[in-house]
Design a protein around this motif. Sequence first.
Motif, PDB file in Angstrom:
ATOM      1  N   GLU A  53       0.838  -1.210   0.000  1.00 54.49           N
ATOM      2  CA  GLU A  53       0.000   0.000   0.000  1.00 54.49           C
ATOM      3  C   GLU A  53       0.869   1.254   0.000  1.00 54.49           C
ATOM      4  N   ASN A  54       1.937   1.229   0.807  1.00 55.78           N
ATOM      5  CA  ASN A  54       2.841   2.379   0.839  1.00 55.78           C
ATOM      6  C   ASN A  54       3.442   2.637  -0.536  1.00 55.78           C
ATOM      7  N   ASN A 112       0.985   4.050  -3.058  1.00 55.43           N
ATOM      8  CA  ASN A 112       0.598   5.436  -2.803  1.00 55.43           C
ATOM      9  C   ASN A 112       1.782   6.396  -2.730  1.00 55.43           C
ATOM     10  N   SER A 113       2.958   5.958  -3.136  1.00 52.11           N
ATOM     11  CA  SER A 113       4.153   6.791  -3.004  1.00 52.11           C
ATOM     12  C   SER A 113       4.097   8.063  -3.843  1.00 52.11           C
ATOM     13  N   GLY A 114       3.188   8.146  -4.770  1.00 52.45           N
ATOM     14  CA  GLY A 114       3.037   9.355  -5.580  1.00 52.45           C
ATOM     15  C   GLY A 114       1.748  10.100  -5.311  1.00 52.45           C
ATOM     16  N   SER A 115       1.027   9.715  -4.271  1.00 51.20           N
ATOM     17  CA  SER A 115      -0.277  10.328  -3.976  1.00 51.20           C
ATOM     18  C   SER A 115      -0.112  11.614  -3.180  1.00 51.20           C
ATOM     19  N   VAL A 116      -0.326  12.733  -3.852  1.00 48.98           N
ATOM     20  CA  VAL A 116      -0.241  14.030  -3.182  1.00 48.98           C
ATOM     21  C   VAL A 116      -1.645  14.538  -2.895  1.00 48.98           C
ATOM     22  N   PRO A 165      -0.404  14.893   1.806  1.00 53.60           N
ATOM     23  CA  PRO A 165      -0.242  13.755   0.902  1.00 53.60           C
ATOM     24  C   PRO A 165      -0.398  12.448   1.692  1.00 53.60           C
ATOM     25  N   TYR A 166      -0.264  11.350   0.987  1.00 57.61           N
ATOM     26  CA  TYR A 166      -0.332  10.042   1.651  1.00 57.61           C
ATOM     27  C   TYR A 166       0.742   9.959   2.718  1.00 57.61           C
ATOM     28  N   THR A 192      -4.887  17.063  -2.975  1.00 53.65           N
ATOM     29  CA  THR A 192      -5.530  17.745  -4.102  1.00 53.65           C
ATOM     30  C   THR A 192      -5.586  19.252  -3.885  1.00 53.65           C
ATOM     31  N   GLN A 196       5.128  16.031  -0.547  1.00 53.03           N
ATOM     32  CA  GLN A 196       5.218  14.697  -1.120  1.00 53.03           C
ATOM     33  C   GLN A 196       5.061  13.647  -0.023  1.00 53.03           C
ATOM     34  N   PRO A 197       4.541  12.472  -0.340  1.00 50.57           N
ATOM     35  CA  PRO A 197       4.410  11.414   0.673  1.00 50.57           C
ATOM     36  C   PRO A 197       5.760  11.094   1.316  1.00 50.57           C
TER      37      PRO A 197
END
Length: 136
Positions: free
Chosen positions: A27-28, A31-35, A43-44, A37, A95-96
Amino acid sequence: MAELGNSIEVSASGLRAQALRMRVIAENLANSGSVATTAEGDPYRRRVANFAAEVDRVSGATAVAVRSIEADRSAFGRIYQPGNPAADAQGYVAQPNVNPLIEAADMKAAQRSYEANLNAIESARGMTMRTIDLLK
């Protein structure tokens, strides 16, 4: 024979714990690119599985239990992207806090622990089968 059953149960608890650890790591990485909105959002945040020893009152064996899955409180990274909707007033986007190298190392450690528990179960099963053969 009860001791072999206990060892299988202890190793099975290790398998379950390491499987969960690998799922959290996956999961990590996913989601490493989930910033966020928006600029106000986060971010994540990386998650970490924590384990604890748990004593079975009936058998007296010590097994692995998942204590919690917690968010890693380390700082977020920042990258300059002034056109991004999630950018702050200075143009930086949070950034995550996921480091793929750390996640890869954790995944390898979880995989090896999983394999060790699987080997212990196979050994206990083999000893049980040999004991049954001797009793025939």
